[in-house]
Design a protein around this motif. Structure first.
Motif, short mmCIF file in Angstrom:
data_model
loop_
_atom_site.label_atom_id
_atom_site.label_comp_id
_atom_site.label_asym_id
_atom_site.label_seq_id
_atom_site.Cartn_x
_atom_site.Cartn_y
_atom_site.Cartn_z
N PHE A 50 -6.38 15.98 27.85
CA PHE A 50 -7.50 15.52 26.78
C PHE A 50 -7.09 15.46 24.73
N VAL A 51 -6.12 15.91 24.55
CA VAL A 51 -5.86 15.91 22.96
C VAL A 51 -5.76 14.38 22.73
N GLY A 52 -4.55 13.85 24.08
CA GLY A 52 -4.77 12.39 23.93
C GLY A 52 -5.18 11.37 23.93
N ILE A 53 -6.12 12.14 25.31
CA ILE A 53 -7.29 10.92 25.22
C ILE A 53 -8.63 10.69 24.24
N TYR A 54 -8.88 11.85 23.46
CA TYR A 54 -9.08 11.72 22.29
C TYR A 54 -8.63 11.89 20.95
N ALA A 55 -7.32 11.34 21.33
CA ALA A 55 -6.76 10.99 20.20
C ALA A 55 -6.68 9.24 19.77
N ILE A 56 -6.46 9.09 21.75
CA ILE A 56 -6.79 7.43 21.88
C ILE A 56 -7.77 6.66 21.17
N ILE A 57 -9.21 7.47 21.99
CA ILE A 57 -10.17 6.64 21.88
C ILE A 57 -10.53 7.03 20.43
N ASN A 58 -10.42 8.14 19.78
CA ASN A 58 -10.77 7.86 17.97
C ASN A 58 -10.27 8.22 17.25
N GLY A 59 -8.67 7.87 17.26
CA GLY A 59 -7.96 7.16 16.72
C GLY A 59 -7.34 5.41 16.19
N ASP A 60 -7.45 5.15 15.62
CA ASP A 60 -7.10 3.58 15.26
C ASP A 60 -5.87 3.61 14.49
N VAL A 61 -4.41 2.83 15.37
CA VAL A 61 -3.67 2.34 14.84
C VAL A 61 -3.75 1.74 13.78
N GLU A 62 -4.28 0.65 14.52
CA GLU A 62 -4.76 -0.24 12.67
C GLU A 62 -5.01 0.14 11.97
N HIS A 377 -1.68 8.78 17.07
CA HIS A 377 -3.64 8.24 16.70
C HIS A 377 -3.91 9.50 16.44
N LEU A 378 -3.66 10.74 16.60
CA LEU A 378 -3.63 11.84 15.47
C LEU A 378 -3.18 11.33 14.43
N TRP A 379 -3.09 10.96 13.32
CA TRP A 379 -2.31 10.72 11.99
C TRP A 379 -3.55 9.46 12.34
N SER A 380 -3.87 8.34 13.29
CA SER A 380 -5.23 7.00 12.43
C SER A 380 -6.44 8.52 12.65
N ILE A 381 -6.58 9.66 12.99
CA ILE A 381 -8.16 9.44 12.91
C ILE A 381 -8.38 10.45 11.66
N GLY A 382 -9.55 9.95 10.69
CA GLY A 382 -9.72 10.11 9.56
C GLY A 382 -10.19 8.74 8.88
N GLU A 383 -11.48 9.34 7.58
CA GLU A 383 -11.96 8.41 7.15
C GLU A 383 -11.33 7.67 5.68
N ASN A 384 -10.71 6.57 5.47
CA ASN A 384 -9.63 6.09 4.12
C ASN A 384 -9.91 6.95 3.02
N GLY A 440 -4.13 6.75 1.80
CA GLY A 440 -3.91 7.32 3.75
C GLY A 440 -5.37 8.06 3.32
N LEU A 441 -5.33 8.80 4.92
CA LEU A 441 -6.67 9.16 5.06
C LEU A 441 -6.89 10.47 4.97
#
Length: 706
Positions: A50-62, A377-384, A440-441
């Motif tokens: 579930f954590v992986g799915i949540y991270a992939i959906i809400n994270g943005d590696v870009e 993907h968890l690293w990529s979750i957050g605001e600029n 960073g984020l």
């Protein structure tokens, strides 16, 4: 029961094993153990998914890969920048001032369609060639470049809305890296450095650090690409070498072990010889490398005689320590060789065990890939997150109700408007040295807990897979020890079935304990890095002691776990009872445990070290002799030690995978031997199960038994 027998009285299960005429090794009539912990492990695996799915959906590696300009917009992603995927520095000249730190370079960073292909000075443009090159202009504002005239371009340059010069660059990870070797760029940098009073090497070094361009890294990548097919062939040969070494242990174990020990000492002596030669050479040839970039710094280190003197002393100390250990343990090494001989017999009798660790290794590679994917993907979750950088600004005056402070958070959309309220007290113009930089984020607090869950389940799964492999091997080799004359044909298959059918819960509990300790170690390392700037001798000492204690605790628990798995494989008890029985058995035979079991581990470690260092040195001199370059299409490498180091490390990993079978065989047979010694006395009614060679070495024998 959840406690798995841990709550019982100490004397229950810790007593000396009694003779049992029906005992024939691993019990067949066993039941599932530690089921609660298996259920908990499965639940955590579901949570991890579930954590992986949540991270992939809400994270943005870009967000981690896509460059961000000075206005906070992501190149190639944000509105209006879909076709501008690359990032370029607006005015590289401002980044070359010695008084300005590289990370605080005050020039804006702008998204462009493509990196400049040529070095162009627009201040020297004429109407005849301006239209040809104006598409290469870099401007900070939304200016219509196609309709711009030369006079408008010069006006925008004077207003700092467009760059006066663009330097030839190449795109690396969507960042425009300046090609400092290009003629136009080199001439421009030379003119700027002369005007600023800087050395040309210093300017080139700042540009390399600023853009991330590093000659050493590019040369290493070239070496790896050039020797890629050699790597493939070398890895296959290394696997064959390990298998041959294992076969030699079966037939000529004593000579192989002693030759390995002496060979390692010889290799270390040869390393001392090389260090001494380099020390003498560089002592008489003073190095002139004084640059601080990575390439020059590396060359300056290994061109310094002091470096080779230090290496010589270190290797000499290691050689002396190993020599003394081998001399004082020579008698014990002979006894340990008999254990290795027994292990080699067991491995030879059940040959399929050699390939067993490969399957868990591939599964662990998949787990590592998934854990890294979730982590990114968890690293990529957050605001600029943007913060003010003052860049030593001293002359900027703002209204009394507003003031810029270094490090304060800022909004790129509002920053330019706020900056207009301030003015430079010297020039009367806008304050240009203050910038709003992307740092960073800003991740929500919940992401921290998701990181902890990801790390915990990752470690838990890795140790679980390793524990399952250990218990399968323990079940297989213990069956061989207790039923040598009637060894089942599908011994390994039976061990796999028993382990997966009855004891995954036991492995889940043992691996959870190790995973928690490993997670604590990671947290301590993270806290230590965060407290570096506040550290003092007291806090540094406390953190060092805590990390050392956790490291020792993990080592002890891993030792207890492995022996608990062996006892569980033999008797089918729960984790706690198996751990207590194994620990009591080892403590009752503490002298033999230290002398025999640890000496065999030491021998295996030295064997892996010998193969790794030997492969590394052989590969280095193979490239040094130009033999491959003369007989293959491989070009001359920049650094021969790169493939040597990598293949040496690969050899150690491959040896660890294959030697794990031998190590587990020796550990299992050693525990079986200890229980055999306590359960039986060598009489016709209670004969020893150990081999005659082992009985001879230990001074035991079966009475009236041939």
């Amino acid at each position: 029961m959840v406690c798995g027998g841990c709550c019982t009285a100490p004397e229950d299960g810790a007593e000396v094993p009694q003779y049992d005429p029906d005992f024939e090794g691993p019990r067949r009539d066993r039941s599932c153990t530690d089921v609660f912990w298996l259920i908990l492990f499965i639940i955590f695996l579901g949570v991890w998914a579930f954590v992986g799915i949540y991270a992939i959906i809400n994270g943005d590696v870009e967000r981690l890969l896509a460059p961000v300009d000075s206005r906070g917009r992501r190149c190639g992603l944000d509105a209006g920048l879909e076709d501008k995927r690359h990032l370029v520095f607006f005015n590289i000249e401002k980044c070359l001032s010695p008084s300005i730190p590289i990370k605080g370079c005050p020039t804006p960073q702008v998204c462009v369609k493509e990196c400049p292909r040529k070095t162009i000075d627009f201040r020297q443009m004429t109407e005849s060639n301006f239209n040809e090159y104006k598409q290469s202009m870099v401007c900070t504002e939304d200016i219509n470049i196609p309709s711009m005239s030369l006079s408008q371009a010069k006006a925008n340059i004077d207003a700092n809305k467009c760059a006066s010069v663009v330097l030839q660059s190449k795109s690396v990870v969507r960042r425009c890296l300046i090609n400092v070797s290009a003629a136009g760029a080199a001439e421009f940098l030379r003119n700027v450095t002369n005007r600023l009073g800087m050395e040309e090497d210093e300017a080139l070094e700042q540009v390399s650090e600023l853009t991330g361009l590093n000659q050493l890294s590019s040369q290493i990548v070239h070496d790896l690409v050039e020797s890629r097919w050699f790597f493939v062939v070398a890895l296959i040969l290394i696997v064959i070498l390990c298998l041959m070494y294992i076969l030699l242990l079966r037939w000529v174990v004593c000579p192989v072990v002693w030759v390995s020990l002496v060979g390692l000492l010889a290799v270390l002596a040869f390393c001392i010889y090389l260090c001494y030669n380099n020390y003498v050479y560089y002592k008489n040839h003073i190095s002139m490398h004084q640059t601080t970039n990575l390439n020059g710094y590396t060359q300056s280190i290994f061109s310094d005689s002091t470096t080779w003197l230090v290496l010589l002393v270190i290797v000499a100390i290691i050689l002396l320590i190993l020599l003394l250990i081998i001399i004082f343990l020579r008698t014990r090494i002979n006894i340990a060789i008999e254990l290795i001989r027994e292990g080699s017999k067991a491995v030879t009798a059940i040959k399929s065990t050699v390939l067993l660790p490969i399957v868990p290794w591939f599964i662990q590679c998949f787990v590592v890939a998934y854990g890294a994917l979730v982590l990114i993907h968890l690293w990529s979750i957050g605001e600029n997150l943007f913060r003010i950088v003052l860049n030593n600004e001293q002359s900027c005056r703002c209204p009394s109700n507003f003031q810029f402070q270094d490090g304060m958070r800022c909004n790129p959309a509002e920053f330019l408007g706020q900056l207009l309220l301030c003015s430079d007290s010297v020039t009367g113009g806008q304050c240009e040295e203050i910038t709003c930089h992307f740092t960073g984020l800003d991740s929500p607090t919940s992401v921290v807990w998701l990181h902890l869950i990801n790390l915990l389940v990752f470690f838990w799964t890795m140790f679980f897979i390793s524990g399952i492999s250990d218990m399968i091997l323990a079940s297989t080799f213990s069956t061989w020890y207790w039923t040598k004359r009637d060894l089942p044909f599908f011994t390994l298959t039976a061990g796999i079935y028993r382990t997966l059918r009855y004891h995954p819960g036991t492995v889940a509990l043992g691996s959870l304990i190790i995973a928690i300790v490993r997670l604590i170690r990671v947290i301590l390392d993270y806290i230590d890095r965060k407290l570096k700037k506040f550290s003092n001798p007291v806090t540094s000492c406390i953190m060092c002691v805590c990390k050392c204690c956790c490291w020792c605790l993990e080592g002890c628990l891993r030792f207890i776990n492995k022996n608990a798995y062996i006892m569980c494989a033999i008797h089918g008890h729960s984790f706690c009872k198996s751990a207590r029985d194994a620990f009591s058995l080892l403590m009752r035979n503490i002298a033999r445990t230290v002398v025999l079991d640890k000496v065999t581990d030491f021998i295996f470690f030295l064997s892996k070290l010998l193969l790794s260092i030997g492969v590394g040195i052989s590969v280095y001199y193979l490239f040094e002799s130009n033999f491959l370059q003369q007989h293959t299409n491989i070009q001359t490498l920049y650094y021969n030690y790169v493939p040597a180091i990598l293949l040496g490390m690969a050899t150690y990993v491959i040896c660890t995978i294959f030697f794990k079978v031998y190590e587990m065989a020796v550990d299992t047979l050693f525990l079986c031997f200890l229980e055999d010694s306590e359960r039986n006395d060598g009489s016709p009614e209670r004969p020893y199960f150990m081999s005659k060679n082992l009985m001879r070495i230990l001074g035991k024998k079966n009475k009236n038994v041939d």
